[in-house]
Design an enzyme around this catalytic site. Sequence first.
Site, PDB file in Angstrom:
ATOM      1  CG  ASP A 173      62.530  63.786  61.669  1.00  0.00           C
ATOM      2  OD1 ASP A 173      63.761  63.935  61.775  1.00  0.00           O
ATOM      3  OD2 ASP A 173      61.991  63.165  60.742  1.00  0.00           O
ATOM      4  CB  SER A 229      64.448  65.094  57.484  1.00  0.00           C
ATOM      5  OG  SER A 229      64.362  65.110  58.889  1.00  0.00           O
ATOM      6  CG  ASP A 282      67.087  60.665  69.169  1.00  0.00           C
ATOM      7  OD1 ASP A 282      68.045  60.959  68.455  1.00  0.00           O
ATOM      8  OD2 ASP A 282      66.713  59.482  69.345  1.00  0.00           O
ATOM      9  CB  SER A 294      62.988  46.964  54.521  1.00  0.00           C
ATOM     10  OG  SER A 294      63.701  46.736  53.337  1.00  0.00           O
ATOM     11  CE1 TYR A 350      67.324  50.292  57.050  1.00  0.00           C
ATOM     12  CE2 TYR A 350      67.322  48.720  55.226  1.00  0.00           C
ATOM     13  CZ  TYR A 350      66.680  49.680  55.979  1.00  0.00           C
ATOM     14  OH  TYR A 350      65.385  50.029  55.675  1.00  0.00           O
ATOM     15  CE  LYS A 375      64.166  49.693  59.043  1.00  0.00           C
ATOM     16  NZ  LYS A 375      63.184  50.629  59.544  1.00  0.00           N
ATOM     17  CG  PHE A 384      75.564  49.006  40.682  1.00  0.00           C
ATOM     18  CD1 PHE A 384      76.752  49.628  40.299  1.00  0.00           C
ATOM     19  CD2 PHE A 384      74.784  49.617  41.670  1.00  0.00           C
ATOM     20  CE1 PHE A 384      77.151  50.831  40.877  1.00  0.00           C
ATOM     21  CE2 PHE A 384      75.175  50.815  42.261  1.00  0.00           C
ATOM     22  CZ  PHE A 384      76.361  51.430  41.855  1.00  0.00           C
ATOM     23  NE  ARG A 433      66.497  45.413  43.925  1.00  0.00           N
ATOM     24  CZ  ARG A 433      67.333  44.546  43.329  1.00  0.00           C
ATOM     25  NH1 ARG A 433      66.915  43.808  42.312  1.00  0.00           N
ATOM     26  NH2 ARG A 433      68.584  44.419  43.763  1.00  0.00           N
TER      27      ARG A 433
HETATM   28  P1  NAD Z   1      64.581  59.239  55.693  1.00  0.00           P
HETATM   29  O1  NAD Z   1      65.988  59.230  56.166  1.00  0.00           O
HETATM   30  O2  NAD Z   1      64.202  60.212  54.625  1.00  0.00           O
HETATM   31  O3  NAD Z   1      63.586  59.449  56.922  1.00  0.00           O
HETATM   32  C1  NAD Z   1      63.889  58.983  58.212  1.00  0.00           C
HETATM   33  C2  NAD Z   1      63.609  60.127  59.176  1.00  0.00           C
HETATM   34  O4  NAD Z   1      63.854  59.667  60.507  1.00  0.00           O
HETATM   35  C3  NAD Z   1      64.503  61.337  58.940  1.00  0.00           C
HETATM   36  O5  NAD Z   1      63.696  62.502  58.891  1.00  0.00           O
HETATM   37  C4  NAD Z   1      65.421  61.352  60.151  1.00  0.00           C
HETATM   38  O6  NAD Z   1      65.815  62.656  60.482  1.00  0.00           O
HETATM   39  C5  NAD Z   1      64.547  60.707  61.198  1.00  0.00           C
HETATM   40  N1  NAD Z   1      65.262  60.047  62.297  1.00  0.00           N
HETATM   41  C6  NAD Z   1      66.280  59.160  62.200  1.00  0.00           C
HETATM   42  N2  NAD Z   1      66.647  58.748  63.426  1.00  0.00           N
HETATM   43  C7  NAD Z   1      65.830  59.375  64.309  1.00  0.00           C
HETATM   44  C8  NAD Z   1      65.709  59.338  65.718  1.00  0.00           C
HETATM   45  N3  NAD Z   1      66.520  58.585  66.476  1.00  0.00           N
HETATM   46  N4  NAD Z   1      64.756  60.099  66.305  1.00  0.00           N
HETATM   47  C9  NAD Z   1      63.928  60.869  65.556  1.00  0.00           C
HETATM   48  N5  NAD Z   1      64.006  60.938  64.216  1.00  0.00           N
HETATM   49  C10 NAD Z   1      64.950  60.198  63.602  1.00  0.00           C
HETATM   50  O7  NAD Z   1      64.240  57.745  55.227  1.00  0.00           O
HETATM   51  P2  NAD Z   1      62.975  57.183  54.436  1.00  0.00           P
HETATM   52  O8  NAD Z   1      63.413  56.769  53.091  1.00  0.00           O
HETATM   53  O9  NAD Z   1      61.840  58.105  54.599  1.00  0.00           O
HETATM   54  O10 NAD Z   1      62.715  55.856  55.249  1.00  0.00           O
HETATM   55  C11 NAD Z   1      61.823  55.834  56.329  1.00  0.00           C
HETATM   56  C12 NAD Z   1      61.773  54.461  56.948  1.00  0.00           C
HETATM   57  O11 NAD Z   1      61.420  53.510  55.956  1.00  0.00           O
HETATM   58  C13 NAD Z   1      63.090  53.987  57.535  1.00  0.00           C
HETATM   59  O12 NAD Z   1      62.819  53.309  58.739  1.00  0.00           O
HETATM   60  C14 NAD Z   1      63.619  53.041  56.501  1.00  0.00           C
HETATM   61  O13 NAD Z   1      64.435  52.047  57.068  1.00  0.00           O
HETATM   62  C15 NAD Z   1      62.340  52.437  55.950  1.00  0.00           C
HETATM   63  N6  NAD Z   1      62.476  51.945  54.575  1.00  0.00           N
HETATM   64  C16 NAD Z   1      62.902  52.815  53.617  1.00  0.00           C
HETATM   65  C17 NAD Z   1      63.050  52.357  52.317  1.00  0.00           C
HETATM   66  C18 NAD Z   1      63.577  53.254  51.233  1.00  0.00           C
HETATM   67  O14 NAD Z   1      64.040  52.752  50.212  1.00  0.00           O
HETATM   68  N7  NAD Z   1      63.489  54.573  51.373  1.00  0.00           N
HETATM   69  C19 NAD Z   1      62.744  51.029  51.999  1.00  0.00           C
HETATM   70  C20 NAD Z   1      62.292  50.186  53.017  1.00  0.00           C
HETATM   71  C21 NAD Z   1      62.155  50.664  54.299  1.00  0.00           C
HETATM   72  C1  WQD Z   2      67.778  49.108  42.727  1.00  0.00           C
HETATM   73  C2  WQD Z   2      68.439  48.480  41.503  1.00  0.00           C
HETATM   74  C3  WQD Z   2      70.791  48.135  41.794  1.00  0.00           C
HETATM   75  C4  WQD Z   2      71.929  52.345  42.035  1.00  0.00           C
HETATM   76  C5  WQD Z   2      67.822  49.240  48.730  1.00  0.00           C
HETATM   77  C6  WQD Z   2      68.088  48.609  50.062  1.00  0.00           C
HETATM   78  C7  WQD Z   2      66.812  48.087  50.643  1.00  0.00           C
HETATM   79  C8  WQD Z   2      65.732  49.167  50.664  1.00  0.00           C
HETATM   80  C9  WQD Z   2      65.613  49.910  49.380  1.00  0.00           C
HETATM   81  C10 WQD Z   2      65.511  50.134  52.781  1.00  0.00           C
HETATM   82  C11 WQD Z   2      69.455  47.402  41.855  1.00  0.00           C
HETATM   83  C12 WQD Z   2      70.534  49.140  40.710  1.00  0.00           C
HETATM   84  C13 WQD Z   2      71.217  51.176  41.926  1.00  0.00           C
HETATM   85  C14 WQD Z   2      72.828  52.710  40.998  1.00  0.00           C
HETATM   86  C15 WQD Z   2      72.194  50.723  39.809  1.00  0.00           C
HETATM   87  N1  WQD Z   2      65.989  50.162  51.632  1.00  0.00           N
HETATM   88  N2  WQD Z   2      71.331  50.377  40.830  1.00  0.00           N
HETATM   89  N3  WQD Z   2      72.912  51.875  39.922  1.00  0.00           N
HETATM   90  O1  WQD Z   2      69.143  47.688  46.347  1.00  0.00           O
HETATM   91  O2  WQD Z   2      66.742  47.174  45.720  1.00  0.00           O
HETATM   92  O3  WQD Z   2      67.235  48.289  47.856  1.00  0.00           O
HETATM   93  O4  WQD Z   2      66.894  50.320  48.916  1.00  0.00           O
HETATM   94  O5  WQD Z   2      64.957  49.228  53.333  1.00  0.00           O
HETATM   95  O6  WQD Z   2      67.123  47.609  51.906  1.00  0.00           O
HETATM   96  O7  WQD Z   2      69.014  47.540  49.877  1.00  0.00           O
HETATM   97  O8  WQD Z   2      67.494  49.562  45.780  1.00  0.00           O
HETATM   98  O9  WQD Z   2      67.654  51.637  44.491  1.00  0.00           O
HETATM   99  O10 WQD Z   2      69.730  50.738  45.610  1.00  0.00           O
HETATM  100  O11 WQD Z   2      68.783  49.538  43.630  1.00  0.00           O
HETATM  101  O12 WQD Z   2      72.323  50.000  38.813  1.00  0.00           O
HETATM  102  O13 WQD Z   2      73.511  53.731  41.053  1.00  0.00           O
HETATM  103  O14 WQD Z   2      69.192  49.507  40.847  1.00  0.00           O
HETATM  104  O15 WQD Z   2      71.875  47.306  41.454  1.00  0.00           O
HETATM  105  O16 WQD Z   2      69.391  46.426  40.863  1.00  0.00           O
HETATM  106  P1  WQD Z   2      67.725  48.081  46.383  1.00  0.00           P
HETATM  107  P2  WQD Z   2      68.444  50.467  44.911  1.00  0.00           P
END
Ligand code: NAD
Ligand code: WQD
Length: 346
Positions: free
Chosen positions: A31, A36, A64, A130, A155, A159, A224, A237
């Site tokens: 990481d 983080s 990285d 995602s 973004y 993905k 929203f 959701r």
């Molecule tokens: P996060 O930002 O908490 O964790 C990502 C980690 O990756 C961090 O610790 C960051 O420091 C590290 N990182 C970023 N770029 C790096 C690099 N080039 N080399 C090494 N480390 C690196 O995010 P998260 O919420 O834990 O999400 C993790 C994964 O899940 C992401 O790929 C994100 O796109 C995917 N994802 C997250 C969500 C969500 O809502 N949290 C939803 C769908 C998918």
């Molecule tokens: C959830 C619901 C908002 C914030 C996003 C990314 C998606 C994925 C997960 C990584 C929606 C509403 C939100 C606020 C609100 N990430 N909301 N007030 O949009 O489903 O997904 O995170 O892959 O790619 O788009 O999640 O938590 O932002 O929103 O009313 O301050 O909450 O409109 O209906 P979302 P979210």
Amino acid sequence: MKVLVTGGAGYIGSHTVVELLNADHEVVVLDNHCNSSQTALERVARIATDARRQTPQLLAIEGDIRDRLLLDQLFTKHQFDSVVHISGLKAVSESVAQPLAYYENNVAGTITLCQAMQAAGVLNLVFSSSATVYGEPPEMPIREDFPTGVPINPYGRSKLMVEQMLQDLARSDPHWSIALLRYFNPAGAHASGLIGEDPQGIPNNLVPYISQVTIGQRDKLSVFGGDYPTADGTGVRDFIHVVDLALGHLAALGWMQQNRGIGIWNLGTGRGFSVLEVVRAFEQASGRPVPYTIVERRTGDIAACWADASRAERELGWKAVRGLEEMMADTWRWQSMNPLGYGQAR
Ligand code: NAD
Ligand code: WQD
């Protein structure tokens, strides 16, 4: 099993590393800490030590995934069975402002990682995808065989690009075993209250925002949109507990022991909750009011989104078991025990 976890110090990564250690796997985390803190991994080690009454096999490397030299050194030093590739940049609005950073990290970074894996002959990969890759699906619940949509932001496109690239990779060489995990909306925290989501600045996502309102760091939640075609007019959701999500990675690793090729699985609960239902659940869990106002819809949001999670149950033997109440209670425990998240340590 010995597993390399990229992004293992982040929100989903830290919870996944805990479950890997609890299941007696050996873990190396890579990481760069761009989003983080090292503290998260110290706490992961503490949780795993308490659970197993022995020191866990965890090694943390600050570096990285785009650093090919470092990757080659890691693959030479360690005999990894699999890589769980969680690292990435994830903020939708930031990706609109800085598309190159997102393509560079999420797409080019994954290419570099896969090249290093290929060179080392480590061909088992779990990828954090995602539900955003579905775009605006024609109906609910969303099944994995729905066509991927056109994600409306860089973004989401990053993905989808990685998914397509990994599908080509699996087709090019039958020795690869790849799991594409499409997460729905991760929420919650570890039950210990020691690790959780620690957003920098204003949270983009609903649950961390509500949590910061409840602790008094923000005045009120902006909901929203109150005019969506949903039961109460607010967005719906599929919120999935981060520990269930973490366990989904272990199930995917199990599948890869038996299967080659590529598999795609939704990781969701199969049930949607509205924004206002989440607000009420959080009020219940915290015993505090969550002030909110309903404002304009957020650009790019869809009305509702929830998973058909039956494929993962059928093929991986995995199912989310933690409900909304538990998600909110665990989020609140994490927030109240750590009002500043990992705080100074970052
Ligand atoms: P996060 O930002 O908490 O964790 C990502 C980690 O990756 C961090 O610790 C960051 O420091 C590290 N990182 C970023 N770029 C790096 C690099 N080039 N080399 C090494 N480390 C690196 O995010 P998260 O919420 O834990 O999400 C993790 C994964 O899940 C992401 O790929 C994100 O796109 C995917 N994802 C997250 C969500 C969500 O809502 N949290 C939803 C769908 C998918
Ligand atoms: C959830 C619901 C908002 C914030 C996003 C990314 C998606 C994925 C997960 C990584 C929606 C509403 C939100 C606020 C609100 N990430 N909301 N007030 O949009 O489903 O997904 O995170 O892959 O790619 O788009 O999640 O938590 O932002 O929103 O009313 O301050 O909450 O409109 O209906 P979302 P979210």
